[in-house]
Design a protein around this motif. Structure first.
Motif, PDB file in Angstrom:
ATOM      1  N   MET A 116      -9.849  -2.059 -10.530  1.00 23.80           N
ATOM      2  CA  MET A 116     -10.586  -2.088  -9.264  1.00 23.80           C
ATOM      3  C   MET A 116      -9.723  -2.566  -8.093  1.00 23.80           C
ATOM      4  O   MET A 116      -9.645  -1.899  -7.054  1.00 23.80           O
ATOM      5  N   PRO A 117      -9.046  -3.728  -8.226  1.00 23.08           N
ATOM      6  CA  PRO A 117      -8.195  -4.178  -7.114  1.00 23.08           C
ATOM      7  C   PRO A 117      -7.065  -3.198  -6.802  1.00 23.08           C
ATOM      8  O   PRO A 117      -6.719  -2.989  -5.637  1.00 23.08           O
TER       9      PRO A 117
ATOM     10  N   ASN B 119       0.834  -1.192   0.000  1.00 19.60           N
ATOM     11  CA  ASN B 119       0.000   0.000   0.000  1.00 19.60           C
ATOM     12  C   ASN B 119       0.873   1.247   0.000  1.00 19.60           C
ATOM     13  O   ASN B 119       1.922   1.295   0.628  1.00 19.60           O
TER      14      ASN B 119
ATOM     15  N   ALA C 102      -7.039   0.116  -7.315  1.00 22.30           N
ATOM     16  CA  ALA C 102      -7.596   1.297  -6.644  1.00 22.30           C
ATOM     17  C   ALA C 102      -7.872   0.993  -5.176  1.00 22.30           C
ATOM     18  O   ALA C 102      -7.594   1.815  -4.294  1.00 22.30           O
ATOM     19  N   LYS C 103      -8.387  -0.200  -4.897  1.00 21.42           N
ATOM     20  CA  LYS C 103      -8.667  -0.584  -3.506  1.00 21.42           C
ATOM     21  C   LYS C 103      -7.373  -0.719  -2.718  1.00 21.42           C
ATOM     22  O   LYS C 103      -7.278  -0.269  -1.570  1.00 21.42           O
ATOM     23  N   GLU C 104      -6.365  -1.323  -3.323  1.00 18.43           N
ATOM     24  CA  GLU C 104      -5.084  -1.524  -2.638  1.00 18.43           C
ATOM     25  C   GLU C 104      -4.412  -0.195  -2.312  1.00 18.43           C
ATOM     26  O   GLU C 104      -3.824  -0.028  -1.248  1.00 18.43           O
TER      27      GLU C 104
ATOM     28  N   ASP D  13      -6.025   2.602  -2.067  1.00 15.23           N
ATOM     29  CA  ASP D  13      -7.007   3.423  -1.348  1.00 15.23           C
ATOM     30  C   ASP D  13      -7.245   4.744  -2.081  1.00 15.23           C
ATOM     31  O   ASP D  13      -7.174   5.834  -1.508  1.00 15.23           O
TER      32      ASP D  13
ATOM     33  N   SER E 176      -9.552   6.554  -5.673  1.00  9.88           N
ATOM     34  CA  SER E 176     -10.697   6.365  -6.555  1.00  9.88           C
ATOM     35  C   SER E 176     -10.225   5.959  -7.948  1.00  9.88           C
ATOM     36  O   SER E 176      -9.060   6.145  -8.320  1.00  9.88           O
ATOM     37  N   ILE E 177     -11.152   5.441  -8.716  1.00  9.69           N
ATOM     38  CA  ILE E 177     -10.817   4.913 -10.034  1.00  9.69           C
ATOM     39  C   ILE E 177     -10.458   6.011 -11.025  1.00  9.69           C
ATOM     40  O   ILE E 177      -9.563   5.841 -11.856  1.00  9.69           O
TER      41      ILE E 177
END
Length: 233
Positions: free
Chosen positions: A36-37, A3, A39-41, A43, A45-46
């Motif tokens: 998507m993964p 991260n 952006a989540k990792e 933290d 937005s797309i």
């Protein structure tokens, strides 16, 4: 990929983070960037992530694919030759301008980088010290536009270098004697000799890297990521 914190919320900041991971080999050539993964990792937005990826694609670091995830772009012999052609055209000219502008302090700084490289056993540190030496050698020049163009080439060269130097450690110290010779010419303000030695140094790096990339092509996919080997100079 770990991260990332404190990268800001703009596309440019995200672009810088991803660019460094590509250059360092943390993101491998051919690896998919799943939006998507990722952006989540990270933290984030797309929207800014997509913009950052478009910025990377504009520099040929990422390959965009219709209806599929983008991938980290592969580097090839043509790109390497082009980067070294740019260096070969510009570095000797900028060096000629820099030599009479060097001081005892700037020469000492270059010598320190050579000595750090000789002592270092960290392979990625050696890649970075190589870059720093070349740019420090040219830094006194007033040709700042050319310096910026040369600096850009080292990002691509670092990507290639990591396959040979970091994965294999095969060229540790082999460029230092050439660096010493160039610096010796700079130290006595011998512009002509410094330019000749720099031109030869870049030519040698190109020949070695072409050889390594040719071997990688012959080795084929079975050799894995480490097959794409190259050199530094």
């Amino acid at each position: 990929m770990k991260n990332i914190l404190n990268y800001g919320d703009g596309p440019k900041a995200i672009y810088e983070v991803l660019k460094q991971q590509i250059i360092a080999g943390e993101l491998k050539a051919g690896e998919e960037l799943k939006i998507m993964p990722l952006a989540k990792e990270m933290d984030i937005s797309i929207v800014p992530l997509r913009e950052a990826i478009r910025m990377l694609a504009a520099e040929s670091l990422v390959e965009l694919r219709p209806r599929r995830s983008p991938i980290i772009a592969k580097m090839n012999e043509r790109e390497l030759i082009e980067m070294n052609q740019i260096r070969g055209a510009l570095e000797p000219i900028v060096l000629a301008d820099a030599v009479p502008r060097h001081t005892e302090a700037t020469i000492a700084a270059c010598q320190t980088l050579i000595e750090q490289d000789e002592r270092s056993t960290d392979l990625w540190e050696k890649v970075e010290l190589n870059r720093q030496f070349h740019l420090s050698l040219l830094e006194p020049s007033i040709m700042k536009r050319s310096l910026a163009i040369i600096g850009d080439q080292y990002d691509g060269i670092a990507r290639i270098t990591q396959f040979r130097v970091v994965d294999h450690g095969g060229l540790i110290g082999k460029h230092n004697f050439e660096h010493e010779a160039i610096l010796d010419a700079v130290r006595v303000a011998n512009v002509e000799k410094a330019v000749v030695l720099m031109t030869r140094h870049i030519d040698h790096a190109t020949v070695r890297a072409r050889h390594e990339l040719s071997q990688a092509v012959e080795a084929g996919p079975a050799a894995g990521g480490s097959a794409a080997q190259a050199t530094k100079g």
